[in-house]
Design an enzyme around this catalytic site. Structure first.
Site, PDB file in Angstrom:
ATOM      1  N   HIS A  41       0.832  -1.198   0.000  1.00 11.66           N
ATOM      2  CA  HIS A  41       0.000   0.000   0.000  1.00 11.66           C
ATOM      3  C   HIS A  41       0.872   1.256   0.000  1.00 11.66           C
ATOM      4  CE1 HIS A  41      -2.751   2.942   2.142  1.00 11.66           C
ATOM      5  NE2 HIS A  41      -3.485   2.560   1.113  1.00 11.66           N
ATOM      6  N   GLU A  68       0.813  -0.662  -5.115  1.00 12.45           N
ATOM      7  CA  GLU A  68      -0.292   0.272  -5.296  1.00 12.45           C
ATOM      8  C   GLU A  68       0.212   1.609  -5.813  1.00 12.45           C
ATOM      9  OE1 GLU A  68      -2.026   2.479  -2.225  1.00 12.45           O
ATOM     10  OE2 GLU A  68      -4.014   2.487  -3.130  1.00 12.45           O
ATOM     11  N   ASP A  70      -1.644   5.526  -6.158  1.00 10.15           N
ATOM     12  CA  ASP A  70      -2.746   6.494  -6.203  1.00 10.15           C
ATOM     13  C   ASP A  70      -2.385   7.523  -7.264  1.00 10.15           C
ATOM     14  OD1 ASP A  70      -4.283   5.545  -3.869  1.00 10.15           O
ATOM     15  OD2 ASP A  70      -2.572   6.236  -2.696  1.00 10.15           O
ATOM     16  N   HIS A  83      -0.850  10.313  -3.030  1.00 10.80           N
ATOM     17  CA  HIS A  83      -2.153  10.030  -2.409  1.00 10.80           C
ATOM     18  C   HIS A  83      -3.021  11.273  -2.246  1.00 10.80           C
ATOM     19  CE1 HIS A  83      -5.005   9.578   0.954  1.00 10.80           C
ATOM     20  NE2 HIS A  83      -5.194   8.392   0.426  1.00 10.80           N
TER      21      HIS A  83
END
Ligand code: G3P
Ligand code: CA
Length: 354
Positions: A41, A68, A70, A83
């Site tokens: 993450h 991951e 974003d 993020h």
């Protein structure tokens, strides 16, 4: 005295309720639809600044199945991994991401906020994340979240970039190099109108009647492949995992950093967990024996940290970048065209990890 009894009655009631919940949950043990996956993450973000090469390098060392990212668009429409909608929390700058060009973002320090030894950490363009970790491991997979649609431009640019890179059509939700995720169902719908990328719908609380129906029935519209409730949503409704599975939907949950919670969720049969601590999750999945094999993950045990020749080379949403194609085996990709190495003379990004 009365207060004391009341307190003890309340504690007993809570204890009994928690045992009842545990028993109910234990009755809901299910089998994942495929190997249970470990998703880094924002990288291994418990140990290194999120969404930097340091954090991604470490996640690969911790043997994740997926990284991951974003996504936001810069002012000059380059997709970058970050993020927040501003750079304030994770850099030494201030302002909205959409108001910076890529060049302006490259001038910022994205590591010192986490620890001074990370002061060389730079913004990571999405295309550099892809090329760097596919270069290390062509079996690596990416869980990519559209954070801001930017009136549909994010999805349009994303599909354009992935089409140019040959990464649109590499498999289904359990094998594709790229999986798309969003809290915004309309973003996933747009993605599906433009491509066949597999999708995961993120949710925490049930904030709409539509979502209530999806969770109650374990099913949703065609443009959603996997459901991605946060862990609290599953703790509150453990049977939801079975309902989604019964309709063929994988369940990817977030963000779980403690071993006991990981064990519980893995026992419920979730298909993937996002974690800031991929080392802890690796051990949990390995102990259960329900994950991918090291060969299926393909992570090199001795890779040289950093992204030499790749970090710093993207200048626009046209690259430069490598071109890939689905591997004949149906797992992973193979590089079919290598972009020229960047001129790194003016680039002070990381050459290696911490
Ligand atoms: O994408 C899964 C999880 O990351 C969703 O929450 O806010 O960390 O992007 P957030
Ligand atoms: Ca996310």
């Amino acid at each position: 005295m009365y207060q004391c009894n009341l307190y003890s009655n309340v504690v007993s009631a809570l204890l009994l309720a928690s045992i009842a919940v545990s028993s109910t949950a234990l009755a809901q043990i299910d089998t994942a639809l495929g190997p249970q996956l470990n998703i880094g993450h924002r990288g291994a973000s418990a140990y290194a600044p999120e969404h930097t090469f340091y954090a991604y390098d470490l996640a690969m060392e911790m043997d994740v199945d997926m990284l991951e990212c974003d996504l936001f668009l810069t002012k000059d429409e380059v997709l970058i991994c970050i993020h927040d909608s501003t750079v304030d929390r994770t850099s030494d700058g201030s302002g909205r991401v959409q108001d910076f060009t890529l060049d302006e973002l490259r001038a910022l320090d994205f590591g010192s906020w986490f620890g001074i030894k990370f002061s060389s950490a730079k913004i990571v363009p999405f295309e550099e994340q892809l090329d760097c970790y596919l270069d290390h491991n062509p079996l690596m997979r990416f869980h990519v979240e559209t954070k801001d649609s930017a009136q549909g431009r994010a999805e349009a640019v994303l599909v354009e970039v992935l089409a140019r890179k040959g990464l649109l059509d590499t498999g289904d939700i359990q094998t594709s190099t790229i999986v798309m995720q969003s809290f915004d169902a309309s973003s996933l719908k747009r993605i599906k109108q433009l491509s066949e990328l597999p999708t995961a719908f993120l949710f925490a609380r049930r904030t709409s009647f539509e979502l209530l129906q999806w969770v109650a029935s374990g099913n949703g519209p065609d443009y959603i492949d996997a459901f991605a409730p946060n862990s609290a949503a599953i703790f509150n409704d453990p049977t939801s995992v079975q309902r989604f599975h019964a309709n063929g939907h994988d369940v990817h949950t977030w963000t779980v950093n403690e071993r006991t919670q990981m064990d519980y969720l893995l026992a419920l049969g979730v298909d993937a967990i996002f974690t800031n601590n991929p080392d802890i999750l690796r051990a949990a999945i390995d102990d259960k024996g329900s994950g991918t094999s090291p060969e299926q993950r393909g992570n090199p045990s001795d890779f040289k940290r950093g992204c030499q020749g790749i970090a710093g080379r993207v200048v626009s949403n046209k690259g430069p970048g490598d071109v890939w194609a689905r591997h004949d085996s149906g797992r992973g990709v193979v590089r079919v065209e290598k972009a020229a190495a960047s001129d790194l003379t003016n680039y002070s990004g990381p050459r290696g990890g911490d």
